[in-house]
Scaffold this active site. Structure first.
Site, PDB file in Angstrom:
ATOM      1  N   ASN A 154      43.569  31.072  39.805  1.00  0.00           N
ATOM      2  CA  ASN A 154      44.385  30.925  41.019  1.00  0.00           C
ATOM      3  C   ASN A 154      43.906  29.820  41.971  1.00  0.00           C
ATOM      4  O   ASN A 154      44.711  29.236  42.674  1.00  0.00           O
ATOM      5  CB  ASN A 154      44.507  32.265  41.749  1.00  0.00           C
ATOM      6  N   GLU A 251      32.952  38.270  41.350  1.00  0.00           N
ATOM      7  CA  GLU A 251      34.069  38.244  42.314  1.00  0.00           C
ATOM      8  C   GLU A 251      35.297  38.730  41.582  1.00  0.00           C
ATOM      9  O   GLU A 251      35.907  37.973  40.827  1.00  0.00           O
ATOM     10  CB  GLU A 251      34.277  36.822  42.842  1.00  0.00           C
ATOM     11  N   CYS A 285      43.094  37.364  45.060  1.00  0.00           N
ATOM     12  CA  CYS A 285      42.338  38.594  44.798  1.00  0.00           C
ATOM     13  C   CYS A 285      42.227  39.500  46.013  1.00  0.00           C
ATOM     14  O   CYS A 285      42.231  40.715  45.900  1.00  0.00           O
ATOM     15  CB  CYS A 285      40.948  38.227  44.316  1.00  0.00           C
ATOM     16  N   GLU A 459      29.873  35.315  47.843  1.00  0.00           N
ATOM     17  CA  GLU A 459      29.999  33.864  47.829  1.00  0.00           C
ATOM     18  C   GLU A 459      30.085  33.393  49.281  1.00  0.00           C
ATOM     19  O   GLU A 459      30.300  34.167  50.202  1.00  0.00           O
ATOM     20  CB  GLU A 459      31.252  33.445  47.044  1.00  0.00           C
TER      21      GLU A 459
HETATM   22  P1  NAD Z   1      40.331  37.117  33.752  1.00  0.00           P
HETATM   23  O1  NAD Z   1      39.394  38.210  34.000  1.00  0.00           O
HETATM   24  O2  NAD Z   1      41.356  37.284  32.700  1.00  0.00           O
HETATM   25  O3  NAD Z   1      39.540  35.780  33.377  1.00  0.00           O
HETATM   26  C1  NAD Z   1      38.574  35.227  34.241  1.00  0.00           C
HETATM   27  C2  NAD Z   1      37.713  34.253  33.467  1.00  0.00           C
HETATM   28  O4  NAD Z   1      36.863  34.971  32.572  1.00  0.00           O
HETATM   29  C3  NAD Z   1      38.485  33.262  32.593  1.00  0.00           C
HETATM   30  O5  NAD Z   1      37.859  31.996  32.697  1.00  0.00           O
HETATM   31  C4  NAD Z   1      38.324  33.834  31.197  1.00  0.00           C
HETATM   32  O6  NAD Z   1      38.394  32.862  30.172  1.00  0.00           O
HETATM   33  C5  NAD Z   1      36.925  34.406  31.282  1.00  0.00           C
HETATM   34  N1  NAD Z   1      36.619  35.465  30.309  1.00  0.00           N
HETATM   35  C6  NAD Z   1      37.457  36.366  29.771  1.00  0.00           C
HETATM   36  N2  NAD Z   1      36.783  37.205  28.942  1.00  0.00           N
HETATM   37  C7  NAD Z   1      35.484  36.816  28.968  1.00  0.00           C
HETATM   38  C8  NAD Z   1      34.289  37.287  28.328  1.00  0.00           C
HETATM   39  N3  NAD Z   1      34.315  38.323  27.499  1.00  0.00           N
HETATM   40  N4  NAD Z   1      33.134  36.655  28.602  1.00  0.00           N
HETATM   41  C9  NAD Z   1      33.091  35.615  29.469  1.00  0.00           C
HETATM   42  N5  NAD Z   1      34.184  35.123  30.077  1.00  0.00           N
HETATM   43  C10 NAD Z   1      35.375  35.710  29.843  1.00  0.00           C
HETATM   44  O7  NAD Z   1      40.988  36.803  35.163  1.00  0.00           O
HETATM   45  P2  NAD Z   1      42.218  35.838  35.507  1.00  0.00           P
HETATM   46  O8  NAD Z   1      43.440  36.495  34.945  1.00  0.00           O
HETATM   47  O9  NAD Z   1      41.904  34.443  35.142  1.00  0.00           O
HETATM   48  O10 NAD Z   1      42.242  35.915  37.091  1.00  0.00           O
HETATM   49  C11 NAD Z   1      42.848  36.943  37.791  1.00  0.00           C
HETATM   50  C12 NAD Z   1      41.841  37.975  38.224  1.00  0.00           C
HETATM   51  O11 NAD Z   1      40.783  37.350  38.941  1.00  0.00           O
HETATM   52  C13 NAD Z   1      42.416  38.992  39.173  1.00  0.00           C
HETATM   53  O12 NAD Z   1      41.941  40.279  38.858  1.00  0.00           O
HETATM   54  C14 NAD Z   1      41.899  38.570  40.522  1.00  0.00           C
HETATM   55  O13 NAD Z   1      41.821  39.577  41.474  1.00  0.00           O
HETATM   56  C15 NAD Z   1      40.558  38.021  40.169  1.00  0.00           C
HETATM   57  N6  NAD Z   1      40.103  37.089  41.195  1.00  0.00           N
HETATM   58  C16 NAD Z   1      39.058  37.458  42.004  1.00  0.00           C
HETATM   59  C17 NAD Z   1      38.628  36.606  43.006  1.00  0.00           C
HETATM   60  C18 NAD Z   1      37.497  36.991  43.930  1.00  0.00           C
HETATM   61  O14 NAD Z   1      36.918  36.111  44.518  1.00  0.00           O
HETATM   62  N7  NAD Z   1      37.152  38.247  44.079  1.00  0.00           N
HETATM   63  C19 NAD Z   1      39.251  35.379  43.194  1.00  0.00           C
HETATM   64  C20 NAD Z   1      40.308  35.040  42.349  1.00  0.00           C
HETATM   65  C21 NAD Z   1      40.717  35.901  41.350  1.00  0.00           C
END
Ligand code: NAD
Length: 485
Positions: A154, A251, A285, A459
């Site tokens: 995002n 996060e 998020c 962060e």
């Molecule tokens: P996601 O969990 O599908 O993926 C996040 C990242 O992790 C990607 O780069 C993905 O390739 C990687 N990944 C996936 N499986 C992995 C593994 N087994 N080992 C290592 N890396 C792996 O999330 P998304 O769909 O890209 O993003 C949306 C989510 O992120 C939502 O739940 C949102 O709330 C959260 N988010 C949190 C914050 C925060 O700061 N708290 C900010 C933005 C988004």
């Protein structure tokens, strides 16, 4: 003709673009049109190895530089980022589909803030002197070593900087893996750091899916993992990091409460609810997606909310008049449409939106559900799309208990003119990043992060320094050593 968004190569390692087309191709789709604008290739094991060994080697020299020198480079990178804000914002819009109206003010600018802030702190990372009579202890704040950053889709520029800037300020090196959905912007961050004078290998970018992330997290050379992503991914990555006793920052997702009391200023509360649900088409998020409205102002609030939501301008994200863009992918659009269907089936009342927008691209109308109850799926699960759930409440005690009844704990907000109540309610909410008469502000000076399943660590702010450094304590004896034998 090659699209302007196509990068020179997929990865950025040791100060230059690197390609390996043996990796799985990853298409980059522009969400506003469905058109493929670029291709990158997932990192092969050889690319992962190159990135990790380069970053490991570069870290030692980087940590030997003074904080002032490291900080100067980060601050120069911030300036370059601001100079190129327009181009970087256009790229962010191609990467994510978010409207330029947003990316111009919230992405590269936020990344530049992080580079500037942590650049400014780098020179002041000192230890303590602890006198013990003639002897003393001194402490040193040292780098962790090689850090891995893994991003969500995002805020690709911001996430790379929020992780890279504090890591580098503390003398660490980083291998950053952007989300496979938005692989373009982090490469620009790596380019800018080199232009600002960072030594080659200090900040590297590799592409790939979860498999590549997994390879980075489990490598024994890696000292720390900072992930932005969903709770299920967070649990996997945290467990993998724990097996290697690595430091983590997590996060993760949320289902945050936004509580609006009868005495709130209606327009400010509606503005907070709009910012906390519809910015970036709801793909944030920390969004306050459970909007608890006290019964006395419910109908007035809903009427004003529907009126103002009707002013959203859906359209070409590159047109600066557009205030509401598409979902990042077709898949994410379908997930969100599935939640909207569930909301209707489970009996919530649609106040506005409630369907895909009638246009090309992955657009969903900004959607407000009223009469939502705590058990409904749309009130329990993170949707990550433009779907606001409005729930009714009567008393402060009741709303605090219901707001806390979730596995998540990222953010929380309260709107009221009664400041005693505002502080009391915020004090009782289980959340890491909170707001009073506002929602979703994320200045670099403030700690950001969640409690419960929403995360570990923080962060931004001085707190981030603690998560990218460790303390060495040194006992200094001035006299003789006494021993039993
Ligand atoms: P996601 O969990 O599908 O993926 C996040 C990242 O992790 C990607 O780069 C993905 O390739 C990687 N990944 C996936 N499986 C992995 C593994 N087994 N080992 C290592 N890396 C792996 O999330 P998304 O769909 O890209 O993003 C949306 C989510 O992120 C939502 O739940 C949102 O709330 C959260 N988010 C949190 C914050 C925060 O700061 N708290 C900010 C933005 C988004």
């Amino acid at each position: 003709m090659t699209h302007p968004a196509q990068p020179k190569a997929s990865h950025f390692i040791n100060g230059e673009y690197v390609e390996d087309t043996a990796g799985t191709p990853i298409p980059v789709i522009y969400a506003a049109t469905g058109e493929q604008i670029a291709t990158v290739y997932a990192a092969t094991p050889a690319i992962v190895e190159q990135a990790l060994s380069t970053a490991k080697a570069a870290q030692k020299e980087w940590a030997k530089m003074t904080g002032t020198e490291r900080g100067r480079i980060l601050r120069r990178a911030a300036d370059i980022m601001r100079e190129h804000n327009h181009d970087l914002s256009v790229l962010e819009t191609y990467d994510t589909g978010k409207p330029l109206q947003e990316t111009l003010v919230a992405d590269a600018t936020s990344g530049a803030d992080a580079l500037e802030y942590f650049g400014g702190l780098a020179a002041s990372l000192t230890g303590e002197h602890i006198p013990l009579g003639e002897d003393w202890v001194y402490t040193k704040r040292e780098a962790l070593g090689l850090c891995v950053g893994i991003g969500a889709w995002n805020y690709p520029t911001q996430i790379a900087c929020w992780k890279g800037a504090p890591a580098l300020a503390c003398g660490n090196s980083m291998v950053f893996k952007p989300s496979e959905t938005t692989p373009l912007c982090a490469l620009k961050v790596a380019e800018i750091l080199i232009e600002a004078g960072a030594p080659a290998g200090v900040f590297n970018v590799v592409q790939g899916m979860g498999e590549v992330g997994g390879a980075l997290v489990t490598d024994p050379r890696v000292d720390k993992v900072s992930l932005t992503g969903s709770v299920p991914t967070g649990k996997k990555v945290y467990a993998a990091a724990a097996a290697g006793m690595k430091h983590v920052t997590m996060e993760l997702g949320g289902k945050s409460p936004l509580i609006i009391f009868d005495d709130a200023d209606i327009d400010n509360a509606v503005g907070g609810a709009i910012n906390g649900n519809f910015y970036s088409s709801g793909q944030v998020c920390s969004n306050g997606t459970r909007v608890f409205v006290q019964k006395g102002i419910k109908e007035k609030f809903l009427a004003r909310l529907a009126e103002r939501t009707g002013n959203a301008i859906l359209g070409d994200p590159m047109d600066e008049a557009t205030s509401f863009g598409p979902m990042v992918t077709e898949n994410q659009m379908n997930i969100v449409l599935g939640y909207i269907k569930k909301g209707k089936e489970e009996g919530a009342r649609v106040i506005c939106g409630g369907a895909r927008a009638d246009m090309d691209g992955y657009y969903i109308q900004p959607t407000v559900f009223a009469d939502v109850t705590d058990e409904m799926t749309i009130a329990r699960e993170e949707i990550f799309g433009p779907v606001m759930s409005v729930l009714d409440f009567e008393t402060e005690e009741e709303v605090v208990a219901r707001a806390n009844d979730t596995e998540f704990g990222l953010s929380a907000g309260v709107f009221t003119k009664d400041f005693t109540r505002a502080h009391r309610v915020i004090g009782n909410l289980e959340a890491g990043s909170c707001f009073i008469n506002s929602y979703n502000d994320a200045p670099v000076e403030a700690p950001f992060g969640g409690v419960k399943a929403s995360g570990v660590g923080r962060e931004n702010s001085k707190e981030a320094i603690k998560h990218f450094s460790q303390v060495k304590s040194v006992y200094v004896r001035m006299g003789d050593v006494e021993a039993a034998f």
